[in-house]
Each structure stands twice: as structure tokens, then as C-alpha cells.
Design a protein around this motif. Structure first.
Motif, mmCIF file in Angstrom:
data_model
loop_
_atom_site.group_PDB
_atom_site.id
_atom_site.type_symbol
_atom_site.label_atom_id
_atom_site.label_comp_id
_atom_site.label_asym_id
_atom_site.label_seq_id
_atom_site.Cartn_x
_atom_site.Cartn_y
_atom_site.Cartn_z
ATOM 1 N N LEU A 12 46.537 36.934 34.830
ATOM 2 C CA LEU A 12 46.453 38.300 35.341
ATOM 3 C C LEU A 12 46.000 39.241 34.222
ATOM 4 N N GLY A 13 46.544 39.035 33.029
ATOM 5 C CA GLY A 13 46.146 39.838 31.874
ATOM 6 C C GLY A 13 44.717 39.551 31.450
ATOM 7 N N ILE A 14 44.335 38.278 31.469
ATOM 8 C CA ILE A 14 42.962 37.908 31.115
ATOM 9 C C ILE A 14 41.977 38.578 32.065
ATOM 10 N N GLY A 15 42.295 38.526 33.345
ATOM 11 C CA GLY A 15 41.421 39.134 34.347
ATOM 12 C C GLY A 15 41.292 40.629 34.149
ATOM 13 N N ILE A 27 28.816 43.017 30.528
ATOM 14 C CA ILE A 27 28.743 41.607 30.119
ATOM 15 C C ILE A 27 29.626 40.776 31.046
ATOM 16 N N GLY A 28 29.315 39.506 31.148
ATOM 17 C CA GLY A 28 30.097 38.636 32.014
ATOM 18 C C GLY A 28 31.471 38.352 31.443
ATOM 19 N N GLY A 29 32.470 38.324 32.296
ATOM 20 C CA GLY A 29 33.827 38.043 31.846
ATOM 21 C C GLY A 29 34.005 36.644 31.313
ATOM 22 N N GLY A 30 33.090 35.729 31.655
ATOM 23 C CA GLY A 30 33.212 34.347 31.201
ATOM 24 C C GLY A 30 33.211 34.195 29.699
ATOM 25 N N LEU A 31 32.555 35.119 28.997
ATOM 26 C CA LEU A 31 32.529 35.069 27.540
ATOM 27 C C LEU A 31 33.921 35.266 26.955
ATOM 28 N N ILE A 32 34.799 35.929 27.698
ATOM 29 C CA ILE A 32 36.193 36.100 27.294
ATOM 30 C C ILE A 32 37.072 35.037 27.936
ATOM 31 N N ILE A 33 36.819 34.752 29.192
ATOM 32 C CA ILE A 33 37.692 33.878 29.980
ATOM 33 C C ILE A 33 37.699 32.447 29.463
ATOM 34 N N VAL A 34 36.522 31.889 29.178
ATOM 35 C CA VAL A 34 36.454 30.474 28.795
ATOM 36 C C VAL A 34 37.254 30.175 27.526
ATOM 37 N N PRO A 35 37.034 30.884 26.401
ATOM 38 C CA PRO A 35 37.828 30.565 25.199
ATOM 39 C C PRO A 35 39.335 30.739 25.414
ATOM 40 N N THR A 36 39.714 31.769 26.183
ATOM 41 C CA THR A 36 41.139 32.011 26.409
ATOM 42 C C THR A 36 41.751 30.909 27.264
ATOM 43 N N LEU A 37 41.043 30.477 28.296
ATOM 44 C CA LEU A 37 41.563 29.387 29.135
ATOM 45 C C LEU A 37 41.696 28.090 28.353
ATOM 46 N N THR A 228 43.173 40.657 39.241
ATOM 47 C CA THR A 228 43.110 41.852 38.391
ATOM 48 C C THR A 228 41.686 42.252 38.016
ATOM 49 N N SER A 229 40.793 41.292 37.804
ATOM 50 C CA SER A 229 39.445 41.636 37.344
ATOM 51 C C SER A 229 38.676 42.447 38.370
ATOM 52 N N MET A 230 38.911 42.193 39.651
ATOM 53 C CA MET A 230 38.217 42.950 40.695
ATOM 54 C C MET A 230 38.661 44.415 40.715
ATOM 55 N N LEU A 231 39.881 44.665 40.247
ATOM 56 C CA LEU A 231 40.387 46.037 40.195
ATOM 57 C C LEU A 231 39.955 46.755 38.923
ATOM 58 N N THR A 232 40.059 46.064 37.782
ATOM 59 C CA THR A 232 39.807 46.735 36.510
ATOM 60 C C THR A 232 38.329 46.905 36.196
ATOM 61 N N ALA A 233 37.449 46.158 36.859
ATOM 62 C CA ALA A 233 36.014 46.347 36.634
ATOM 63 C C ALA A 233 35.605 47.774 36.986
ATOM 64 N N ARG A 234 36.244 48.339 38.009
ATOM 65 C CA ARG A 234 35.953 49.717 38.406
ATOM 66 C C ARG A 234 36.404 50.695 37.323
ATOM 67 N N ILE A 235 37.543 50.381 36.694
ATOM 68 C CA ILE A 235 38.043 51.236 35.616
ATOM 69 C C ILE A 235 37.064 51.216 34.442
ATOM 70 N N GLY A 236 36.607 50.021 34.102
ATOM 71 C CA GLY A 236 35.647 49.888 33.010
ATOM 72 C C GLY A 236 34.369 50.652 33.275
ATOM 73 N N ALA A 237 33.893 50.597 34.519
ATOM 74 C CA ALA A 237 32.669 51.320 34.879
ATOM 75 C C ALA A 237 32.848 52.823 34.699
ATOM 76 N N LYS A 238 34.026 53.337 35.019
ATOM 77 C CA LYS A 238 34.293 54.774 34.878
ATOM 78 C C LYS A 238 34.378 55.190 33.410
ATOM 79 N N LEU A 239 34.765 54.257 32.542
ATOM 80 C CA LEU A 239 34.911 54.577 31.122
ATOM 81 C C LEU A 239 33.577 54.666 30.397
#
Length: 268
Positions: A12-15, A27-37, A228-239
Motif C-alpha cells: 500500500l505504501g509502495i503504491g 515516469i512509470g511506477g515500475g522503476l520504483i516497484i520492481v526493486p522494492t518488491l 493506493t497508486s490509482m489515488l495518489t497519481a492524481r495528487i502527484g499530477a496536482k503537485l
């Protein structure tokens, strides 16, 4: 605490982080997701790198199906999706994604880890030094098919949506940046669907996969990240209007290089 439940909570935190970075920097979340997983699979589920690597890539790719659909729909509504570019890219993307997932499942986990790390370094360098130079040639059916095939293969191999590859390629061939981003978002969904299906097929009935897996896709992690990623992507776009995204991209690129070096040399 049950390791599976703890892993899902951490996802949930990763997302959340991946969603913000994707919305903020494009950028794609996979660049963060893969190493963390990879780290979580090794330390919470006791997997070896041979098993953790393809599962991490496949799981990351599966999340793009859900996050990418939302992004693609937004760009379609805004008129940023060129149907011809998408149409002529899609077939090559589908073929490349299937082939990339099959290749990733055939090679060793260590080799896949090193290929991923090397490609991430190249993407990070592109993020820092990209000047949006353009070719003298414009896109045609053949060029779009080639871009699709190559980006689909590499993206499935890495577990990413492909925006970091497709957007620069389209811009190079004189496609408007907004159209390039819109087409990349839709192409990412195609990569994710065909690549994930290929990973599921490649991992079907493999004896060493953990419970709650669908082929190489680890469903608890997919669910946690997507929520979580589907929700926070909108926050990132606003920032994006409030923060210096150019400077943040450079900082993030340095972070990616450091993570990739660690993956290459295998420091625990």
C-alpha cells in the motif's frame, strides 16, 4: 504478523509513493516497484533472487493494467490520443510484450536483475540529458511498428508501462509531446495486458511460486499497489504546478542509478 499480510500493507505504501512519482514526474511506477518488491520477496517470503526477480517484474507489470487505464482515459478525453499512432504501434507492442515476458521467464534471475539495472541507468541518463532533439523524418507505419516492437519487448522485460521509452521515441520522430504522452499511456495498457498474460502463462503451475500467485503475478502485492497508486497519481499530477519537476527528475535519476548499481553488484 503474517508475512503475506505485512507484505500487502507495505505494498500500500509502495503504491502510494509510485503513484505520486508517476503523476508528478510522468515516469512509470515500475522503476520504483520492481526493486522494492525484490527486497520484500527476499526478506519477507524468503525467496531467492532467481524466483523473486521474474515475480517482481510480472507483478509490477500487472499493476499497469489498472493505473494505465485511468491515465489513458484521461488523455483520450483531453484529445491527446492519436488513433492512427496508437493503431500502428499496438500490434508491435503486443508482440514485443509477449516476447519480452517469455524472455524474462527463460533467463536466470540474476541475469534479469542485471539487465533491469542496466536499462534503468540508461533511462535515468535519458531523463537527465534529454534535450528533445528531433529527427528529420516523421513517423510512418513501419517506424511505429518498430517503436512498438522494441518498446513492448523492453517494457515487459522490465515490468514498466513503457512511457520512458515510447515518449522520447515519438518526440524524436516529430510527434507533439502531448500526443506522445497520450499515446504512450494507451500503449502502456497494451504492454501490461499482453505482457502480464504472457507472464501468467510462463509461470503457470511452476512449483516454487508462493501461494496466491497467478503464474508469475503475486496477487497480494498487485492489489496493495493498485489500491493506493490509482489515488495518489492524481495528487502527484496536482503537485506539478507547485514543485520544480526538472530538479526532482534529476534527483530521482540519481536515486535510480544508485539503486541500479546496488542491484548489479548484489549488495544486501
Amino acid at each position: 504478523m503474517d508475512p503475506v499480510f505485512l507484505l500487502m500493507l507495505l505494498c500500500l505504501g509502495i503504491g502510494a509513493v509510485a503513484g505520486i512519482m508517476a503523476g508528478l514526474l510522468g515516469i512509470g511506477g515500475g522503476l520504483i516497484i520492481v526493486p522494492t518488491l525484490i527486497f520484500l520477496f527476499q526478506h519477507l517470503l524468503g525467496m531467492s533472487i532467481e524466483n523473486a526477480m521474474p515475480i517482481a517484474v510480472a507483478t509490477s507489470l500487472s499493476t499497469v493494467i489498472f493505473t494505465g487505464l485511468s491515465s489513458a482515459r484521461s488523455h483520450y478525453t483531453l484529445g491527446n490520443l492519436d488513433k492512427n499512432i496508437f493503431k500502428y504501434s499496438a500490434f508491435g507492442i503486443a508482440v514485443g510484450a509477449v516476447a519480452g515476458a517469455q524472455f524474462a521467464s527463460m533467463i536466470s534471475g540474476v541475469m534479469l536483475q542485471r539487465i533491469f539495472a542496466a536499462l534503468v541507468i540508461l533511462i535515468a541518463l535519458q531523463m537527465v540529458f534529454n534535450r528533445h532533439r528531433r529527427s528529420e523524418h516523421e513517423v510512418n507505419k513501419g517506424i511505429l511498428g518498430g517503436i512498438g516492437l522494441g518498446s513492448g519487448f523492453v517494457s515487459a522485460l522490465m515490468g514498466i508501462g513503457g512511457g520512458a521509452l515510447i515518449v522520447p521515441a515519438l518526440v524524436w520522430f516529430r510527434v507533439n509531446i502531448k500526443k506522445a504522452i497520450g499515446c504512450a499511456s494507451a500503449c502502456g495498457v497494451v504492454i501490461a495486458i499482453f505482457g502480464t498474460a504472457s507472464f501468467i502463462y510462463a509461470g503457470w503451475n511452476r512449483p516454487y511460486l508462493p501461494a496466491y500467485s497467478l503464474g508469475y503475478v503475486y496477487l497480494p502485492a498487485t492489489l496493495g499497489i493498485v489500491i493506493t497508486s490509482m489515488l495518489t497519481a492524481r495528487i502527484g499530477a496536482k503537485l506539478t504546478s507547485k514543485l520544480d519537476t526538472v530538479k526532482l527528475k534529476r534527483i530521482f535519476a540519481v536515486f535510480l542509478v544508485l539503486v541500479s548499481i546496488r542491484m548489479m553488484i548484489g549488495i544486501e
